[in-house]
Design an enzyme around this catalytic site. Structure first.
Site, mmCIF file in Angstrom:
data_model
loop_
_atom_site.group_PDB
_atom_site.id
_atom_site.type_symbol
_atom_site.label_atom_id
_atom_site.label_comp_id
_atom_site.label_asym_id
_atom_site.label_seq_id
_atom_site.Cartn_x
_atom_site.Cartn_y
_atom_site.Cartn_z
ATOM 1 N N GLY A 10 -13.247 -3.816 -52.884
ATOM 2 C CA GLY A 10 -14.562 -4.462 -52.856
ATOM 3 C C GLY A 10 -14.669 -5.540 -53.921
ATOM 4 N N ARG A 78 -9.254 -5.247 -47.829
ATOM 5 C CA ARG A 78 -8.719 -3.886 -47.792
ATOM 6 C C ARG A 78 -7.557 -3.967 -46.811
ATOM 7 N NH1 ARG A 78 -12.826 -1.313 -50.777
ATOM 8 N NH2 ARG A 78 -14.941 -1.891 -50.192
ATOM 9 N N ASP A 109 -9.978 2.069 -57.858
ATOM 10 C CA ASP A 109 -8.980 3.146 -57.815
ATOM 11 C C ASP A 109 -7.990 2.979 -56.668
ATOM 12 O OD1 ASP A 109 -11.198 3.807 -56.114
ATOM 13 O OD2 ASP A 109 -10.396 5.831 -55.936
ATOM 14 N N THR A 132 -14.653 -3.298 -60.168
ATOM 15 C CA THR A 132 -15.422 -2.573 -59.136
ATOM 16 C C THR A 132 -16.825 -2.346 -59.662
ATOM 17 O OG1 THR A 132 -15.730 -0.455 -58.013
ATOM 18 C CG2 THR A 132 -14.372 -0.387 -59.978
ATOM 19 N N ILE A 133 -17.807 -2.426 -58.760
ATOM 20 C CA ILE A 133 -19.183 -2.170 -59.219
ATOM 21 C C ILE A 133 -19.409 -0.687 -59.509
ATOM 22 C CG2 ILE A 133 -20.162 -4.162 -58.007
ATOM 23 C CD1 ILE A 133 -21.323 -2.114 -55.932
ATOM 24 N N ASP A 134 -18.513 0.180 -59.021
ATOM 25 C CA ASP A 134 -18.799 1.626 -59.012
ATOM 26 C C ASP A 134 -18.746 2.305 -60.387
ATOM 27 O OD1 ASP A 134 -19.009 1.335 -56.270
ATOM 28 O OD2 ASP A 134 -16.971 2.024 -55.872
ATOM 29 N N ASP A 136 -16.319 3.922 -61.688
ATOM 30 C CA ASP A 136 -15.798 5.267 -61.405
ATOM 31 C C ASP A 136 -14.379 5.461 -61.939
ATOM 32 O OD1 ASP A 136 -14.651 3.464 -59.665
ATOM 33 O OD2 ASP A 136 -14.882 4.691 -57.873
ATOM 34 N N ARG A 178 -20.018 4.625 -54.064
ATOM 35 C CA ARG A 178 -19.039 5.487 -53.373
ATOM 36 C C ARG A 178 -19.243 6.942 -53.795
ATOM 37 N NH1 ARG A 178 -14.100 3.642 -50.575
ATOM 38 N NH2 ARG A 178 -14.472 1.607 -51.454
ATOM 39 N N GLY A 192 -37.185 2.922 -64.290
ATOM 40 C CA GLY A 192 -38.310 3.859 -64.428
ATOM 41 C C GLY A 192 -38.538 4.727 -63.197
ATOM 42 N N GLU A 194 -38.599 8.045 -60.836
ATOM 43 C CA GLU A 194 -38.980 9.431 -61.143
ATOM 44 C C GLU A 194 -37.838 10.407 -60.892
ATOM 45 O OE1 GLU A 194 -41.090 7.246 -59.732
ATOM 46 O OE2 GLU A 194 -42.480 7.216 -61.423
ATOM 47 N N LYS A 221 -49.465 7.509 -58.595
ATOM 48 C CA LYS A 221 -49.806 6.861 -57.321
ATOM 49 C C LYS A 221 -48.559 6.414 -56.551
ATOM 50 C CE LYS A 221 -54.366 6.795 -57.686
ATOM 51 N NZ LYS A 221 -54.497 8.125 -58.306
ATOM 52 N N SER A 222 -47.491 6.131 -57.302
ATOM 53 C CA SER A 222 -46.264 5.657 -56.626
ATOM 54 C C SER A 222 -45.064 6.405 -57.194
ATOM 55 C CB SER A 222 -46.071 4.159 -56.839
ATOM 56 O OG SER A 222 -45.746 3.888 -58.188
ATOM 57 N N GLU A 229 -25.365 6.662 -52.685
ATOM 58 C CA GLU A 229 -24.850 6.790 -51.312
ATOM 59 C C GLU A 229 -23.920 7.997 -51.181
ATOM 60 O OE1 GLU A 229 -22.391 3.470 -50.128
ATOM 61 O OE2 GLU A 229 -21.123 3.611 -51.902
ATOM 62 N N ARG A 253 -41.017 5.312 -47.573
ATOM 63 C CA ARG A 253 -40.182 4.327 -46.888
ATOM 64 C C ARG A 253 -38.780 4.389 -47.504
ATOM 65 N NH1 ARG A 253 -44.024 4.122 -44.073
ATOM 66 N NH2 ARG A 253 -45.219 2.302 -43.359
HETATM 67 P P1 ADP Z 1 -10.806 -0.325 -54.518
HETATM 68 O O1 ADP Z 1 -9.585 -0.863 -55.157
HETATM 69 O O2 ADP Z 1 -12.033 -1.133 -54.820
HETATM 70 O O3 ADP Z 1 -10.987 1.157 -54.745
HETATM 71 P P2 ADP Z 1 -9.840 0.271 -51.828
HETATM 72 O O4 ADP Z 1 -9.960 1.739 -51.952
HETATM 73 O O5 ADP Z 1 -10.243 -0.357 -50.541
HETATM 74 O O6 ADP Z 1 -10.674 -0.519 -52.932
HETATM 75 O O7 ADP Z 1 -8.320 -0.106 -52.127
HETATM 76 C C1 ADP Z 1 -7.888 -1.450 -52.046
HETATM 77 C C2 ADP Z 1 -6.575 -1.496 -51.318
HETATM 78 O O8 ADP Z 1 -5.579 -0.811 -52.088
HETATM 79 C C3 ADP Z 1 -6.544 -0.811 -49.956
HETATM 80 O O9 ADP Z 1 -7.076 -1.613 -48.937
HETATM 81 C C4 ADP Z 1 -5.061 -0.586 -49.782
HETATM 82 O O10 ADP Z 1 -4.406 -1.769 -49.372
HETATM 83 C C5 ADP Z 1 -4.609 -0.247 -51.209
HETATM 84 N N1 ADP Z 1 -4.574 1.205 -51.386
HETATM 85 C C6 ADP Z 1 -5.620 2.037 -51.523
HETATM 86 N N2 ADP Z 1 -5.202 3.316 -51.627
HETATM 87 C C7 ADP Z 1 -3.856 3.295 -51.517
HETATM 88 C C8 ADP Z 1 -2.851 4.305 -51.532
HETATM 89 N N3 ADP Z 1 -3.142 5.597 -51.677
HETATM 90 N N4 ADP Z 1 -1.553 3.894 -51.390
HETATM 91 C C9 ADP Z 1 -1.259 2.590 -51.251
HETATM 92 N N5 ADP Z 1 -2.182 1.602 -51.242
HETATM 93 C C10 ADP Z 1 -3.457 1.936 -51.368
HETATM 94 O O1 F6P Z 2 -16.214 0.127 -54.111
HETATM 95 C C1 F6P Z 2 -17.263 -0.784 -53.999
HETATM 96 C C2 F6P Z 2 -18.129 -0.439 -52.808
HETATM 97 O O2 F6P Z 2 -19.184 -1.391 -52.749
HETATM 98 C C3 F6P Z 2 -18.703 0.987 -52.811
HETATM 99 O O3 F6P Z 2 -19.800 1.113 -53.698
HETATM 100 C C4 F6P Z 2 -19.052 1.156 -51.362
HETATM 101 O O4 F6P Z 2 -19.039 2.522 -50.995
HETATM 102 C C5 F6P Z 2 -17.948 0.406 -50.665
HETATM 103 O O5 F6P Z 2 -17.402 -0.508 -51.605
HETATM 104 C C6 F6P Z 2 -18.398 -0.358 -49.443
HETATM 105 O O6 F6P Z 2 -17.285 -0.928 -48.850
HETATM 106 P P1 F6P Z 2 -17.343 -2.044 -47.698
HETATM 107 O O7 F6P Z 2 -17.654 -3.341 -48.378
HETATM 108 O O8 F6P Z 2 -15.973 -2.039 -47.137
HETATM 109 O O9 F6P Z 2 -18.421 -1.643 -46.763
#
Ligand code: ADP
Ligand code: F6P
Length: 329
Positions: A10, A78, A109, A132-134, A136, A178, A192, A194, A221-222, A229, A253
């Site tokens: 991403g 990807r 990752d 990555t924005i996550d 993680d 993720r 802020g 809740e 009130k709100s 996700e 909503r």
């Molecule tokens: P991020 O790097 O943001 O976690 P992805 O999970 O989509 O995003 O991984 C990016 C790319 O890295 C994947 O599209 C794939 O090409 C490669 N990749 C991910 N996991 C594996 C893996 N277990 N083995 C080999 N390549 C991987």
């Molecule tokens: O890893 C970044 C991220 O935006 C996650 O927060 C989200 O789950 C995922 O990528 C969404 O992936 P895509 O852009 O392929 O829908």
């Protein structure tokens, strides 16, 4: 040395300043930089960045005025083919063919899993940057892009609160992340909210209903509930159904912020982090380091083996969970 740089997975705001730092630090130390477009897919396709002279290298001008731009100039993807040993071996052959000595992948990752697999077939140096924005990944306090994503989500929350107050209703705001609750927790605390429903803490619908009734009795009130996700109870739509079934005291909503959180000009914290880590990745490669991710922990620049960046869930700070609950009064 010829250093390859690419973005993968991403996109994240701050990838561009990171690419700029890799290019400028490499050139400053006398190295050549090859920009690989579209992540692992681009590597398999020999899809290289071409500079204004038509050459497949990045020069200092290739990255001019880049820091303020979201997304990534190198584009990203990807790549399913890279999950296969054939794909990884093919990529290794392409790196040898183009005499690339070292790689700097900027991603999450999945990208680092891919780097570990690639290194089984290629003996060049690999130092990654956490893009990555996550937020993680173990091995850095923050990933590049996280601060901007939170900024965007908090701005959205502020706006939604105006409508929530006017209509005296509740919003369930689903944010990305993720499997991680980092974006949700930081957004909830800064905005802020809740309640934050995150995978790191149990989401107990009767308990939420009880809290909502107490808040209503105290004149609230709100209400804003931020839902990760990846929450173990499901996303915001599922939570809405559960709350309606449990006789929720507020009209509600649902809004899913989605990919809005990935775009936009990186905030200064992401520009600075991207720049520091990009420069540090180049420096580390010149020192012969490999198989590691550059990170920043407590202000210090660090290197963490790729495997350790993703082999366990990065815990959210418990004090943030505690303070959020106290503030919701
Ligand atoms: P991020 O790097 O943001 O976690 P992805 O999970 O989509 O995003 O991984 C990016 C790319 O890295 C994947 O599209 C794939 O090409 C490669 N990749 C991910 N996991 C594996 C893996 N277990 N083995 C080999 N390549 C991987
Ligand atoms: O890893 C970044 C991220 O935006 C996650 O927060 C989200 O789950 C995922 O990528 C969404 O992936 P895509 O852009 O392929 O829908």
């Amino acid at each position: 040395m010829r250093i390859g740089v690419f973005c993968s997975g991403g996109d994240a705001p701050g990838m561009n300043p990171c690419v700029r730092a890799v290019v400028r630090a490499s050139i400053a130390s006398g190295q050549e930089v090859v920009g690989i477009c579209r992540g692992y897919q681009g590597l398999l396709n020999e899809d290289f960045f071409v500079n204004s002279d038509g050459q497949p290298i990045m020069d200092a001008r290739s990255v001019s005025d880049l820091s303020k731009h979201g997304g990534t100039i190198l584009r990203t993807s990807r790549c399913p083919d890279f999950h296969t040993i054939e794909g990884q071996k093919k990529a290794a052959g392409i790196l040898r063919k183009h005499a690339i000595d070292a790689l700097i992948p900027i991603g999450g990752d999945g990208t680092f899993h891919g780097a570990v697999d690639l290194m089984k077939h290629w003996d060049g140096l690999v130092v990654g940057c956490p893009g990555t924005i996550d937020n993680d990944l173990i091995g850095t306090d923050y990933t590049i892009g996280f601060a901007t994503a939170v900024q965007t989500a908090v701005e959205a929350l502020d706006k939604l609160r105006d409508t929530a107050e006017s209509h005296e209703r509740m919003f369930l705001v689903e944010v990305m992340g993720r499997h991680s609750g980092y974006i949700a927790l930081y957004t909830a605390l800064a905005g802020g909210a809740e309640v934050a429903c995150i995978p790191e803490t149990p989401t107990d619908v009767p308990e939420i209903i009880d809290r909502l009734r107490k808040l209503k009795a105290r004149g609230k009130k709100s209400i804003m509930i931020v839902v990760a996700e990846g929450d173990e109870n499901g996303g915001a739509v599922k939570l809405q159904a559960d709350l309606i079934a449990a006789d929720c005291p507020f009209q509600m909503r649902v809004i899913t912020l989605g990919h809005l959180q990935r775009g936009g000009s990186p905030v200064p914290a992401d520009r600075i982090l991207g720049t520091l880590l990009g420069e540090f990745a180049v420096k580390s490669i010149l020192e012969g380091k490999t198989g590691v991710m550059a990170g920043r922990i407590g202000g210090a620049l660090t290197l963490t083996p790729f495997e350790q960046t993703f082999d366990r869930h990065k815990p959210v700070p418990p004090e943030l969970v505690r303070v959020l609950a106290t503030m919701a009064h």
